[in-house]
Design an enzyme around this catalytic site. Structure first.
Site, mmCIF file in Angstrom:
data_model
loop_
_atom_site.group_PDB
_atom_site.id
_atom_site.type_symbol
_atom_site.label_atom_id
_atom_site.label_comp_id
_atom_site.label_asym_id
_atom_site.label_seq_id
_atom_site.Cartn_x
_atom_site.Cartn_y
_atom_site.Cartn_z
ATOM 1 N N CYS A 1 -0.195 23.947 46.301
ATOM 2 C CA CYS A 1 0.252 23.292 45.055
ATOM 3 C C CYS A 1 -0.845 22.416 44.463
ATOM 4 O O CYS A 1 -1.039 22.395 43.255
ATOM 5 C CB CYS A 1 1.464 22.390 45.312
ATOM 6 S SG CYS A 1 2.693 23.075 46.410
ATOM 7 N N ASP A 2 -1.534 21.659 45.296
ATOM 8 C CA ASP A 2 -2.361 20.566 44.781
ATOM 9 C C ASP A 2 -3.867 20.721 45.014
ATOM 10 O O ASP A 2 -4.650 19.917 44.494
ATOM 11 C CB ASP A 2 -1.899 19.237 45.419
ATOM 12 C CG ASP A 2 -0.439 18.935 45.092
ATOM 13 O OD1 ASP A 2 -0.003 19.342 44.004
ATOM 14 O OD2 ASP A 2 0.246 18.323 45.921
ATOM 15 N N CYS B 1 1.065 19.854 50.324
ATOM 16 C CA CYS B 1 1.001 21.273 49.958
ATOM 17 C C CYS B 1 -0.334 21.609 49.300
ATOM 18 O O CYS B 1 -0.553 21.294 48.125
ATOM 19 C CB CYS B 1 2.161 21.614 49.023
ATOM 20 S SG CYS B 1 2.108 23.305 48.408
#
Ligand code: NAP
Length: 307
Positions: free
Chosen positions: A134-135, A131
């Site tokens: 997200c990261d 993701c």
């Protein structure tokens, strides 16, 4: 008979549990084989509102679970093996048990497809990710790679160029599957380069269990080379966990549960879907939690209308 059964214990299922238990519906939540869902595969979560300093994915899920417990949600470990949605009350079978319910909330999520390499799961959140939203932030000015040739891989690669110094897209063929517009965007971006006809065959760690490099094999020449990337984003698609519902609920061509526009009602009245099992677009913890809340309210209103 139960008022509500919730299948799945990710952000959607747990939020549905908070809302249905606070509505005195005494929900039963069946946790599934990956309790806590996809967030348990991440480390720092920095975009969930309410945590200005971020929170670890597993800790976030544990916190939401405790909140659901506090209002009386009953949790059972176990994997659902069969559901019968043809007659009401609905039947849900898990382990040696079966239970019946007036309303069912499905939040079984989707699973990111993985490459199947030995260290892949262990390094998840430690350099390997599924993701970018997200990261990506953790890879400022680093060299990273994205695997895949579809729209997701292009989207992830383009998003990652905001942070990374260089993004290499590794694709197993010499033609992308992505839409023309996404291909063009990726080709035009100076930070993105392509490694064609290739696949990642090994992951290398540094002394502190973080990703330090990958081995890439060219499928035509069979030559293998190492690249010292510190991030690897696997973007080879997701599989919605809907095998249980095939033939009983309307699914789209990719297997996601179809909900009515604007609410969480599925093709069977009284059955609601929340989170990634019905969402291949946003796939965020907060959107899963949001639709979990919607499903709980939809279920509560539906039960009321049946009385
Ligand atoms: P996808 O279209 O199924 O693409 C998956 C990609 O991963 C393909 O290029 C495939 O290679 C590759 N792949 C699959 N298994 C692999 C493996 N084991 N090893 C290496 N490579 C592997 O999945 P997606 O990109 O997640 O897209 C899913 C759907 O969502 C699509 O309909 C897409 O259009 C849509 N979507 C749209 C947008 C957008 O419009 N902005 C963004 C994201 C997703 P091959 O090409 O060789 O099969």
């Amino acid at each position: 008979m139960r008022n509500v059964i919730i299948i799945g214990s990710g952000a959607a299922g747990l939020t549905a549990a908070i809302y249905t238990s606070r509505a005195n519906l005494s929900p039963l939540l069946i946790e599934g084989k990956e309790p806590g869902g996809q967030l348990t595969l991440t480390t720092d979560v920095e975009n969930f509102p309410g945590f200005p300093n971020g929170i670890m994915g597993p800790e976030l899920m544990d916190t939401i679970r405790k909140q659901a417990e506090r209002f009386g949600t009953e949790f059972v470990f176990g994997e659902v093996t069969k559901v019968d949605l043809g007659t009401r009350p609905f039947s849900v079978h898990f382990g040696e048990q079966s239970e019946q319910c007036g309303a069912l909330i499905i939040s079984t999520g989707a699973s990111a497809r993985l490459l199947g390499l030995d260290a892949e799961r262990r390094l998840m959140g430690h350099g390997v990710s599924v993701c970018a939203t997200c990261d990506g932030f953790f890879f400022k000015d680093q060299e990273i790679a994205v695997v895949g040739g579809g729209d997701s891989a292009m989207e992830e690669a383009l998003f990652l160029t905001k942070y990374a110094r260089k993004v290499s897209v590794i694709h197993r063929r010499d033609k992308l599957r992505a839409s023309k517009i996404m291909q063009d965007k990726a080709f035009r971006n100076e930070k993105v380069d392509f490694i064609w006809d290739s696949t990642v065959v090994d992951l290398h760690e540094n002394g502190t269990n973080e990703l330090a490099g990958i081995s890439i094999q060219n499928l035509k020449t069979k030559k293998t080379e190492r690249r010292d990337v510190t991030g690897l984003f696997v973007a080879i698609g997701h599989t919605p966990n809907t095998q249980l519902f095939q033939g009983q609920l309307e699914l789209d061509v990719a297997g996601y549960i179809v909900t009515k526009g604007g609410n969480t009602q599925t093709s069977v009245p009284g059955v609601f879907a929340a989170g990634d099992v019905a969402d291949h677009v946003y796939r965020q913890a907060i959107t899963a939690a949001g639709t979990g809340c919607m499903a709980a309210i939809d279920a509560e209103r539906w039960l009321e209308s049946q009385e």
